[in-house]
Scaffold this active site. Structure first.
Site, PDB file in Angstrom:
ATOM      1  N   THR A  71      -6.698  88.592  73.864  1.00 51.20           N
ATOM      2  CA  THR A  71      -6.398  87.739  75.014  1.00 51.20           C
ATOM      3  C   THR A  71      -7.594  87.666  75.950  1.00 51.20           C
ATOM      4  O   THR A  71      -7.967  86.587  76.435  1.00 51.20           O
ATOM      5  CB  THR A  71      -5.159  88.264  75.761  1.00 51.20           C
ATOM      6  OG1 THR A  71      -3.999  88.044  74.955  1.00 51.20           O
ATOM      7  CG2 THR A  71      -4.970  87.556  77.097  1.00 51.20           C
ATOM      8  N   ASN A 150      -0.499  82.074  64.200  1.00 44.70           N
ATOM      9  CA  ASN A 150       0.150  83.384  64.209  1.00 44.70           C
ATOM     10  C   ASN A 150       1.637  83.329  63.880  1.00 44.70           C
ATOM     11  O   ASN A 150       2.217  84.320  63.440  1.00 44.70           O
ATOM     12  CB  ASN A 150      -0.044  84.070  65.569  1.00 44.70           C
ATOM     13  CG  ASN A 150       0.393  83.187  66.723  1.00 44.70           C
ATOM     14  OD1 ASN A 150      -0.044  82.047  66.851  1.00 44.70           O
ATOM     15  ND2 ASN A 150       1.244  83.704  67.589  1.00 44.70           N
ATOM     16  N   GLN A 178      -5.571  86.310  63.486  1.00 44.73           N
ATOM     17  CA  GLN A 178      -4.716  86.455  62.299  1.00 44.73           C
ATOM     18  C   GLN A 178      -5.499  86.306  60.999  1.00 44.73           C
ATOM     19  O   GLN A 178      -5.046  86.757  59.943  1.00 44.73           O
ATOM     20  CB  GLN A 178      -3.586  85.421  62.344  1.00 44.73           C
ATOM     21  CG  GLN A 178      -2.613  85.608  63.488  1.00 44.73           C
ATOM     22  CD  GLN A 178      -1.793  86.881  63.375  1.00 44.73           C
ATOM     23  OE1 GLN A 178      -1.604  87.433  62.291  1.00 44.73           O
ATOM     24  NE2 GLN A 178      -1.307  87.379  64.513  1.00 44.73           N
ATOM     25  N   SER A 198      -9.247  91.001  66.952  1.00 45.03           N
ATOM     26  CA  SER A 198      -8.519  92.121  67.554  1.00 45.03           C
ATOM     27  C   SER A 198      -8.332  93.227  66.532  1.00 45.03           C
ATOM     28  O   SER A 198      -8.146  92.957  65.343  1.00 45.03           O
ATOM     29  CB  SER A 198      -7.151  91.638  68.046  1.00 45.03           C
ATOM     30  OG  SER A 198      -6.383  92.710  68.555  1.00 45.03           O
ATOM     31  N   HIS A 200      -5.862  95.730  66.452  1.00 43.10           N
ATOM     32  CA  HIS A 200      -4.524  96.209  66.071  1.00 43.10           C
ATOM     33  C   HIS A 200      -3.821  95.307  65.056  1.00 43.10           C
ATOM     34  O   HIS A 200      -2.735  95.640  64.575  1.00 43.10           O
ATOM     35  CB  HIS A 200      -3.649  96.440  67.314  1.00 43.10           C
ATOM     36  CG  HIS A 200      -3.083  95.210  67.940  1.00 43.10           C
ATOM     37  ND1 HIS A 200      -1.778  94.828  67.771  1.00 43.10           N
ATOM     38  CD2 HIS A 200      -3.638  94.283  68.760  1.00 43.10           C
ATOM     39  CE1 HIS A 200      -1.544  93.724  68.465  1.00 43.10           C
ATOM     40  NE2 HIS A 200      -2.658  93.376  69.066  1.00 43.10           N
ATOM     41  N   THR A 236     -16.821 100.819  81.736  1.00 43.85           N
ATOM     42  CA  THR A 236     -17.068 101.906  80.789  1.00 43.85           C
ATOM     43  C   THR A 236     -16.375 101.620  79.464  1.00 43.85           C
ATOM     44  O   THR A 236     -15.191 101.310  79.417  1.00 43.85           O
ATOM     45  CB  THR A 236     -16.551 103.247  81.360  1.00 43.85           C
ATOM     46  OG1 THR A 236     -17.212 103.501  82.600  1.00 43.85           O
ATOM     47  CG2 THR A 236     -16.830 104.386  80.381  1.00 43.85           C
ATOM     48  N   CYS A 324       3.806  88.131  71.605  1.00 41.96           N
ATOM     49  CA  CYS A 324       3.479  87.963  73.025  1.00 41.96           C
ATOM     50  C   CYS A 324       4.532  87.161  73.780  1.00 41.96           C
ATOM     51  O   CYS A 324       4.530  87.128  75.002  1.00 41.96           O
ATOM     52  CB  CYS A 324       2.114  87.302  73.180  1.00 41.96           C
ATOM     53  SG  CYS A 324       0.764  88.332  72.586  1.00 41.96           S
TER      54      CYS A 324
END
Length: 384
Positions: A71, A150, A178, A198, A200, A236, A324
């Protein structure tokens, strides 16, 4: 029995990924901006992860920038490009079936002086190349079209889109969240300038993503502060998560062609089993130009959310739409965009698999799906 069929929402962390991460959550905990040894080791780990991502995407390591998630990457790519090029034009082209992080970013830009064209899609979720060409104006500065959807798994004609963008000197961004790990991606061949990914979704950790920014392309800084990520994305670094993403994408792209063939066979078997055993159902999305792991069905007279709930009661995890947007009462904008009547759109469910699903799990899933759909249609109780 537990059967996980929601890999498009998130995936379990691979053991090898977790093992690599643990070292940077405990022993090597130094701040990568520090100049002493543990800090230098953390910095080296980040750069090693960056190199792994670059190798997977066949690009240069200094074209990869870490973010907190897809995102954020989508927001940065679209806003950063728009604001950096507003002196050249204010027109953006996207589609009506993008992820919410793209659609809401475009909506934000519309409130800030930008003009956005939302391309329609056909009944399979594909854009028309002719519609894209017709939408381009002398004010167009960005085309942002997802690699694969997705919800319904349809794969867009990315190579053709990239060629049109390059020919017209327009920046091309694709949300490939995806697609990574399911489609071999060649950034140069597809003329991609910006790409979102992404961790995950590919058996890596949550809370880490990346943005590919083609060398020479300038976009606005997204996070202001320190000098991290060449001063373009301050903060960081999440060292362990960066390491996790690096290992995850390396594993996801390894022997990808063979894995895709294996998953496609499993996907096709499940689709055929559903068609053979459950009447009045419809596969959503393209039958061929779709992600190898995606199965999206509408079952007439069966509410998708209720079906998800009933499957969960017997240990089967699925989804009635994008992760989402779960928890909202909105009907899927993707299913409405491909022309499904609103009632049929609410009667849809998504199953997304991986190569590790067993025959026993498939049989258990199909058996329970048949039983539950039949009982929901006939308003029966669920006692056996």
């Amino acid at each position: 029995m537990e059967v996980y069929l929601d890999h498009a929402a998130t995936t379990p962390i691979n053991k090898a990924v977790l093992e690599k991460m643990l070292n940077y959550l405990s022993r090597e905990f130094g701040n990568p901006s520090s100049i002493y040894k543990s800090g230098r080791n953390a910095k080296l780990a980040i750069e090693d992860a960056r190199n792994k991502i670059a190798a997977a995407l066949k690009c240069k390591c200094d074209e990869i920038f870490f973010t907190s998630c897809a995102t954020e990457s989508n927001n940065w790519a679209i806003k950063g490009c728009a604001f950096n090029n507003k002196d050249k034009g204010n027109h953006i082209i996207t589609t009506s079936i993008e992820h919410e992080s793209v659609l809401k970013t475009c909506s934000y830009l519309e409130k800030n002086g930008f003009d956005v064209t939302y391309l329609p899609v056909d009944e399979y979720g594909l854009i028309s190349i002719e519609d894209l060409k017709s939408a381009i104006t002398d004010k167009t500065i960005l085309i942002s079209i997802m690699f694969a959807n997705n919800e319904i798994g349809t794969i867009e004609p990315i190579k053709e889109i990239g060629e049109i963008a390059r020919k017209n000197n327009i920046i091309f961004h694709t949300d490939a969240v995806q697609a990574i790990g399911k489609i071999p991606i060649d950034l140069k061949e597809y003329n991609i300038d910006l790409l979102t990914l992404s961790a995950h979704k590919i058996n890596g950790p949550k809370g880490i993503g990346a943005l590919f920014i083609r060398q020479g392309l300038e976009i606005e800084t997204f996070m202001h502060g320190g000098s991290q990520e060449k001063g373009l994305r301050a903060g960081t670094e999440n060292v362990a998560a960066c390491v996790g993403l690096g290992v995850a994408i390396e594993m996801a792209m390894d022997d990808i062609e063979k894995r895709v063939i294996k998953v496609e066979k499993i996907r096709n078997k499940i689709i055929n089993d559903i068609y053979l055993n459950i009447p009045c159902c419809k596969l959503n999305g393209h039958s061929i130009k779709r992600l190898s792991n995606n199965i999206n069905f509408s079952f007439t007279d069966v509410n998708g959310k209720i079906l998800v709930y009933m499957l969960d009661k017997v240990g089967i995890k699925a989804s009635s739409g994008s992760a989402c947007s779960c928890g909202t009462t909105k009907t899927s904008h993707v299913l409405l965009a491909i022309g499904l009547p609103e009632k049929l759109a609410t009667e849809s469910i998504r199953f997304t698999i991986d190569e590790n699903i067993t025959e026993e799990e498939i049989n258990y899933f199909i058996k329970n799906l048949i039983f539950i759909v039949d009982n929901l249609r006939n308003h029966n109780d669920f006692s056996r």
